[in-house]
Design an enzyme around this catalytic site. Structure first.
Site, short mmCIF file in Angstrom:
data_model
loop_
_atom_site.label_atom_id
_atom_site.label_comp_id
_atom_site.label_asym_id
_atom_site.label_seq_id
_atom_site.Cartn_x
_atom_site.Cartn_y
_atom_site.Cartn_z
N ASP A 138 38.55 46.91 21.24
CA ASP A 138 38.89 48.42 20.50
C ASP A 138 40.33 48.77 21.05
OD1 ASP A 138 39.22 50.88 19.39
OD2 ASP A 138 37.13 51.43 19.56
N TYR A 193 33.65 54.57 22.98
CA TYR A 193 33.60 55.61 22.00
C TYR A 193 32.19 56.20 21.64
CZ TYR A 193 34.47 57.87 17.43
OH TYR A 193 34.37 58.80 16.28
#
Ligand SMILES: *Cc1c(COP(=O)(O)O)cnc(C)c1O
Length: 375
Positions: free
Chosen positions: A171, A99
Site C-alpha cells: 500500500d 490503515y
C-alpha cells in the site's frame, strides 16, 4: 522517462476524432458494435472498460513502473479486490498498524469469508518470518504507516514473502510513486487510495491495483473489477488524471512543509513526541532515507497534557482544518483516536497532520498559537 514527464504525459494523447489536447471524459456506458457483432475498439460496456478509465489506468501503470493497472471506486475497493483474488482458506500476513479500514476489511469481511490473517509489527522482520507458513499466499506492507509513520523495509519483507512462496503487496498511498518505488524493491503489486495524494485536491475518491506481472492473480483482480463493478466514474477518472499531473511538484512541497512543521513541533515544550520519518531521531529515519526520495507530507505529534489538551489544541487552529483524510492542498488536523473509535491503539494525546501546500510560515504560526505557551 522521468516521473515529472510521466505525470503529465502518461495515458494522455491528442483525441484522434477532434484534436482535443485534454483527455476527454467519455460518459457513454455502451459502445457500438460492428455489423458482424465485433467491437474492434475494445469497448463494450463501461463496467468492464471505458476510454477515460483506460487512460487513467495507463497513467497509473506507467507512474508506478508496472505492467498493468486496474482502477477502482475507492482505495478500499482496490484492497478488497486484492484479498478476494485469494481463496478461502488462504493465509495472509498484514501489519498490525495497517490503515484502519484495511484492518476492518480483514477482520469483519474477509475473516468470515475464510481468509485467515496474522497481524504483526512489520518493522521487525523476525515477526514476519515467524508469521509466514505453508498456506501464506500474500504479505501486505504499508509504509510509512498511519499514524506513527513507522517505516517498513519493503525489500526485506518482499524477500521473506517470496521465500514462503507468497506475493508481496505494498500500500503505497502515503509515499506515492514519487517518493517510493515498491516494484524496484521487490513488491509484486502496489495498491493506492487515489483519494489521497494522487487525486490530490480532496475532491475525488478512487483506488488502484498495479501489477509488475500480468499473471493469473492480476486477471482475477481484473475480473473482480469488471464483474463486481466497484469502478470509478469517467469524471472521477478524469479528476485523478488531472491531479496526477502536478503530483511530483506537490510531493516536494508537501515534504518540505512537513519537515519544517515537524522540526518546529520537535522543539516545542508543549509537545511530548513528534512522529515524522524525516526527523533524525525517528526510529525509521535511516531506513526511510534509503527507501524514500523524501519523507512525505504526513506527521503526527503527541501533546503534553493528554487527550483534553490535544482536543484543546485542535480546537484552536485557524489555518489547519479539523478533518480526516489526507493528501489534499489544504492542511488538515485530526484527533486520530476518535476517528478510529473503540479498540484503537493510537495514543489519546495524538494529533495527525496532513501538511498541505499553504505557506509553511502560516502553518507553523498557526500551530504555535494553538499550542500557546513558550515555543
Ligand atoms: C485512505 C486509505 C485507504 C483507503 O482508501 P479509500 O479511498 O478511503 O477507500 C487505504 N490505505 C491507506 C494507507 C489510506 O490512507
Amino acid at each position: 522517462m522521468k516521473i515529472e514527464t510521466l505525470a503529465v504525459r502518461a495515458g494522455h494523447r491528442v483525441d484522434p476524432a477532434t484534436g482535443a489536447v485534454t483527455t476527454p471524459i467519455h460518459l457513454s456506458t455502451t459502445f457500438e458494435r460492428d455489423p458482424d457483432g465485433g467491437y474492434p475498439r475494445g469497448y463494450l460496456y463501461s463496467r468492464n472498460a471505458s476510454p477515460t478509465r483506460e487512460a487513467l489506468e495507463q497513467c497509473l501503470r506507467d507512474l508506478e513502473g508496472g505492467i498493468a493497472a486496474a482502477a477502482f471506486a475507492s482505495g478500499s475497493a482496490a484492497t478488497l479486490a486484492v484479498f478476494q483474488a485469494l481463496a478461502p482458506g488462504d493465509h495472509v500476513v498484514a501489519p498490525s498498524d495497517a490503515y484502519h479500514g484495511t484492518l476492518r476489511l480483514l477482520r469483519e469481511v474477509l475473516a468470515p469469508w475464510g481468509l485467515e490473517t496474522t497481524f504483526v509489527d512489520m518493522t521487525d522482520p523476525t515477526r514476519v518470518a515467524a508469521a509466514v507458513g505453508p498456506r501464506t499466499r500474500l504479505v501486505w506492507v504499508e509504509t510509512p504507516s498511519n499514524p506513527l509513520w513507522k517505516v517498513v523495509d519493503i525489500a526485506g519483507v518482499a524477500a521473506l514473502a517470496h521465500e514462503a512462496g507468497a506475493r508481496c503487496v505494498c500500500d503505497n498511498t502515503a509515499a506515492t510513486p514519487v517518493l517510493q518505488r515498491p516494484f524496484e524493491l521487490g513488491a509484486d503489486l502496489v495498491m493506492h487510495s487515489t483519494t489521497k495524494y494522487l487525486g490530490g485536491h480532496g475532491d475525488v475518491m478512487g483506488g488502484t491495483v498495479i501489477t509488475r506481472v500480468d499473471d493469473d492473480f492480476f486477471q482475477r483482480v481484473r475480473k473482480i473489477q469488471g464483474s463486481g463493478g466497484a469502478v470509478p466514474s469517467p469524471f472521477d477518472c478524469w479528476l485523478v488524471l488531472r491531479g496526477i499531473q502536478t503530483l511530483p511538484y506537490r510531493m516536494r512541497a508537501h515534504s518540505e512543509n512537513a519537515l519544517a512543521v515537524a522540526t518546529f513541533l520537535d522543539r516545542h515544550s508543549g509537545v511530548e513526541a513528534v512522529h515524522y520519518p524525516g526527523l533524525p531521531r525517528h526510529p525509521g529515519h535511516a531506513l526511510a532515507a534509503r527507501q524514500m526520495a523524501r519523507f512525505g507530507g504526513m506527521a503526527s505529534f503527541q501533546v503534553r497534557g493528554g487527550r483534553e489538551r490535544a482536543m484543546a489544541v485542535a480546537a484552536q487552529v485557524r489555518v489547519f482544518t479539523r478533518a480526516t483524510s489526507f493528501g489534499g492542498t489544504a492542511s488538515l488536523i485530526e484527533h486520530r483516536a476518535s476517528i478510529e473509535g473503540a479498540g484503537t491503539r493510537t495514543p489519546e494525546n495524538l494529533l495527525r497532520l496532513s501538511v498541505g501546500l499553504e505557506h509553511v510560515d502560516d502553518l507553523v504560526e498557526d500551530l504555535a498559537q494553538a499550542l500557546g505557551g513558550a515555543p
